[in-house]
Design a protein around this motif. Structure first.
Motif, PDB file in Angstrom:
ATOM      1  N   ASP A  53       1.006  -1.406  -0.080  1.00  0.00           N
ATOM      2  CA  ASP A  53       0.169  -0.148   0.119  1.00  0.00           C
ATOM      3  C   ASP A  53       0.829   1.304   0.014  1.00  0.00           C
ATOM      4  O   ASP A  53       0.653   2.292   0.805  1.00  0.00           O
ATOM      5  N   THR A 102      -3.617  18.348   1.598  1.00  0.00           N
ATOM      6  CA  THR A 102      -4.694  17.850   0.538  1.00  0.00           C
ATOM      7  C   THR A 102      -4.842  18.303  -0.835  1.00  0.00           C
ATOM      8  O   THR A 102      -5.783  17.974  -1.369  1.00  0.00           O
ATOM      9  N   HIS A 119     -10.224   8.835  -3.333  1.00  0.00           N
ATOM     10  CA  HIS A 119      -9.966   9.508  -2.190  1.00  0.00           C
ATOM     11  C   HIS A 119     -10.499   9.129  -0.602  1.00  0.00           C
ATOM     12  O   HIS A 119     -11.748   8.243  -0.805  1.00  0.00           O
ATOM     13  N   ASP A 120      -9.681   9.135   0.389  1.00  0.00           N
ATOM     14  CA  ASP A 120     -10.189   8.827   1.469  1.00  0.00           C
ATOM     15  C   ASP A 120     -10.777  10.112   2.255  1.00  0.00           C
ATOM     16  O   ASP A 120     -10.625  11.280   1.888  1.00  0.00           O
ATOM     17  N   LEU A 122     -12.063  12.245   5.599  1.00  0.00           N
ATOM     18  CA  LEU A 122     -11.865  12.342   6.821  1.00  0.00           C
ATOM     19  C   LEU A 122     -13.073  13.169   7.535  1.00  0.00           C
ATOM     20  O   LEU A 122     -13.310  14.472   7.157  1.00  0.00           O
ATOM     21  N   THR A 168     -15.645  17.810   6.894  1.00  0.00           N
ATOM     22  CA  THR A 168     -15.045  16.783   6.077  1.00  0.00           C
ATOM     23  C   THR A 168     -13.736  17.452   5.164  1.00  0.00           C
ATOM     24  O   THR A 168     -13.786  18.398   4.468  1.00  0.00           O
ATOM     25  N   SER A 224     -10.900  15.546   2.551  1.00  0.00           N
ATOM     26  CA  SER A 224     -10.656  14.308   1.644  1.00  0.00           C
ATOM     27  C   SER A 224      -9.282  14.356   1.254  1.00  0.00           C
ATOM     28  O   SER A 224      -8.628  15.452   0.813  1.00  0.00           O
ATOM     29  N   ARG A 225      -8.658  13.323   0.871  1.00  0.00           N
ATOM     30  CA  ARG A 225      -7.186  13.219   0.230  1.00  0.00           C
ATOM     31  C   ARG A 225      -7.035  11.805  -0.342  1.00  0.00           C
ATOM     32  O   ARG A 225      -7.697  10.810   0.143  1.00  0.00           O
ATOM     33  N   PRO A 231      -4.612   7.786   2.025  1.00  0.00           N
ATOM     34  CA  PRO A 231      -5.384   7.323   3.126  1.00  0.00           C
ATOM     35  C   PRO A 231      -5.012   8.097   4.407  1.00  0.00           C
ATOM     36  O   PRO A 231      -3.599   8.260   4.750  1.00  0.00           O
ATOM     37  N   THR A 261      -4.212   8.183   8.253  1.00  0.00           N
ATOM     38  CA  THR A 261      -4.090   7.241   9.632  1.00  0.00           C
ATOM     39  C   THR A 261      -4.685   7.639  10.765  1.00  0.00           C
ATOM     40  O   THR A 261      -5.441   8.863  10.834  1.00  0.00           O
ATOM     41  N   ARG A 276      -6.107  11.210  11.949  1.00  0.00           N
ATOM     42  CA  ARG A 276      -7.522  11.471  12.502  1.00  0.00           C
ATOM     43  C   ARG A 276      -7.583  12.068  13.697  1.00  0.00           C
ATOM     44  O   ARG A 276      -8.452  13.254  13.957  1.00  0.00           O
TER      45      ARG A 276
END
Length: 334
Positions: free
Chosen positions: A70, A112, A123-124, A126, A137, A139-140, A143, A145, A149
Motif C-alpha cells: 500500500d 490535501t 480519495h479517503d 476524514l 469533512t 478528503s485526500r 489514506p 491514518t 484523524r
C-alpha cells in the motif's frame, strides 16, 4: 526533489533496516520518519530525497520491492520536514490569534492539495465533528491514518471550545465560516445591510446616539474607508456580520466595533479586537483604546476573552478600555 512515502510494513524487528538499506543502495536519503502503529501491521511515513531524474513511480517501486505494501509517494515541499506536533500547535495559534479559517489550516496540515499519486485508488474522507454536532469533512488521495484523524479532531475540538469555529447560525452547505479581513469600497452595500439587521440597542452601543436607518451612502463610505485609519469586517459567506473602525484620533489609536445581534456571543467581537490590535501594532501604536456606550458590558467581557490587560475609564457616559500592545504580534496588511 522531496517525496512523502507512506507504506504499510510487517510489525517485526529489522524491517526498517531493510527499508533503509534499500534506500541507501539507491541513493535515496531518508530525512524524516513518523510511525503510525496499527495491529498487526504498522504504517510508516518517510520524507525522502532522491537522485535527479527519479519519479514518484520509481520511489514507490523502491519501497514496494523492499517489503512495503500500500505504498504511496507524493511530492512535497521543505515544510514537510517540520515536526508534526509543532505544526499542529502553530495551526491552533493561527486560528485563535490570527483569525485564520480552521478548514484552511487543516487542509494545509493534512496536505490535501491534489498530489501526483503513483497508484491512485480513490480519495479517503476524514469526517470531524464540530462543537454543534455538525461535520467538517476533508478528503485526500493518500489514506488518513488513525493518528492523523486524532490530531485533526483534537485541533478542531480545541478551537471549538474557544468558540471561534461555530457561529450561532449554522454555516451554509458551502462551508462558509467567519473570516476577518480589511474592508474596502466593495463592502459598502454589505456594511449597510449589516446595520439594517442590527437592533436599536446594538446600534446605540456602537454609536452612542440613535441611528437612523437605512444608512446613507456617504456614511457607509466613511465606515469602510475612514479618513485616518482602516475598517475591518467579519464575513460569513456573502454576508458581512461584523464591522469595526480602527482610527488614529488625537495621536491615539481607537477601535469601535459592531456585531449583528444574531452573531453575538460567538467570539467574533474578540476576533475583531485581536486583529485590530495586531494592525494597530503594525502601524506603530503602543496601546489601543476600545470605545463603547457605558451600558455595554459585552465589550468588557470580549476584551477579557481576548486576553488583554485593560485600563477602564469613563468619559461623558462612554467607556474607554485601553490595552497595551507590548505583547501583541503585529499583523501586516493583507
Amino acid at each position: 526533489m522531496l517525496w512523502r512515502v507512506r507504506t504499510t510494513l510487517a510489525d517485526r524487528p529489522g524491517i526498517l533496516a531493510e527499508i533503509a538499506l534499500a534506500c541507501g543502495r539507491a541513493g535515496v536519503n531518508i530525512l524524516g520518519l513518523q510511525v503510525f502503529p496499527t495491529t498487526p501491521l504498522v504504517t510508516d511515513e518517510l520524507v525522502v530525497s532522491g537522485p535527479d531524474g527519479w519519479t514518484d513511480v520509481m520511489i514507490a517501486a523502491l519501497f514496494a520491492d523492499a517489503g512495503g505494501s500500500d505504498v504511496s509517494a507524493t511530492r512535497v515541499s521543505d515544510a514537510s520536514l517540520t515536526d508534526a506536533p509543532t505544526r499542529y500547535l502553530r495551526g491552533v495559534h493561527e486560528v485563535l490569534e490570527e483569525g485564520r479559517d480552521v478548514v484552511e489550516v487543516l487542509h494545509e496540515l493534512l496536505e490535501t492539495e491534489p498530489p501526483d499519486v503513483a497508484d491512485y485508488a480513490g480519495h479517503d474522507v476524514l469526517a470531524l465533528t464540530r462543537r454543534d454536532g455538525s461535520e467538517l469533512t476533508v478528503s485526500r488521495a493518500v489514506p488518513f491514518t488513525a493518528v492523523e484523524r486524532a490530531r485533526a479532531q483534537a485541533l478542531l475540538s480545541l478551537v471549538s471550545d474557544a468558540g471561534v469555529d461555530v457561529p450561532l447560525i449554522t454555516p451554509s452547505t458551502r462551508g462558509a465560516v467567519p473570516v476577518v479581513r480589511e474592508a474596502g469600497l466593495a463592502d459598502i452595500e454589505a456594511v449597510s445591510a449589516l446595520h439594517e439587521r442590527c437592533s436599536v440597542d446594538t446600534l446605540y452601543d456602537r454609536y452612542q446616539v440613535p441611528l437612523k436607518m437605512p444608512m446613507t451612502t456617504r456614511m457607509a463610505r466613511r465606515l469602510v474607508v475612514p479618513d485616518h485609519g482602516m475598517a475591518l469586517v467579519v464575513q460569513v459567506g456573502t454576508d458581512v456580520v461584523g464591522h469595526g473602525v480602527l482610527e488614529l484620533v488625537d495621536d491615539a489609536w481607537t477601535f469601535q466595533l459592531i456585531v449583528e445581534d444574531a452573531w453575538q456571543q460567538q467570539g467574533l467581537g474578540t476576533r475583531l479586537m485581536r486583529y485590530a490590535a495586531g494592525r494597530a501594532k503594525q502601524a506603530g501604536a503602543a496601546r489601543l483604546t476600545f470605545v463603547t456606550a457605558g451600558s455595554n458590558d459585552r465589550l468588557l467581557r470580549a476584551v477579557g476573552r481576548a486576553g488583554f490587560v485593560a485600563r477602564v475609564e469613563r468619559h461623558d457616559g462612554n467607556v474607554h478600555i485601553t490595552v497595551p500592545l507590548r505583547d501583541v504580534r503585529a499583523v501586516a496588511a493583507g
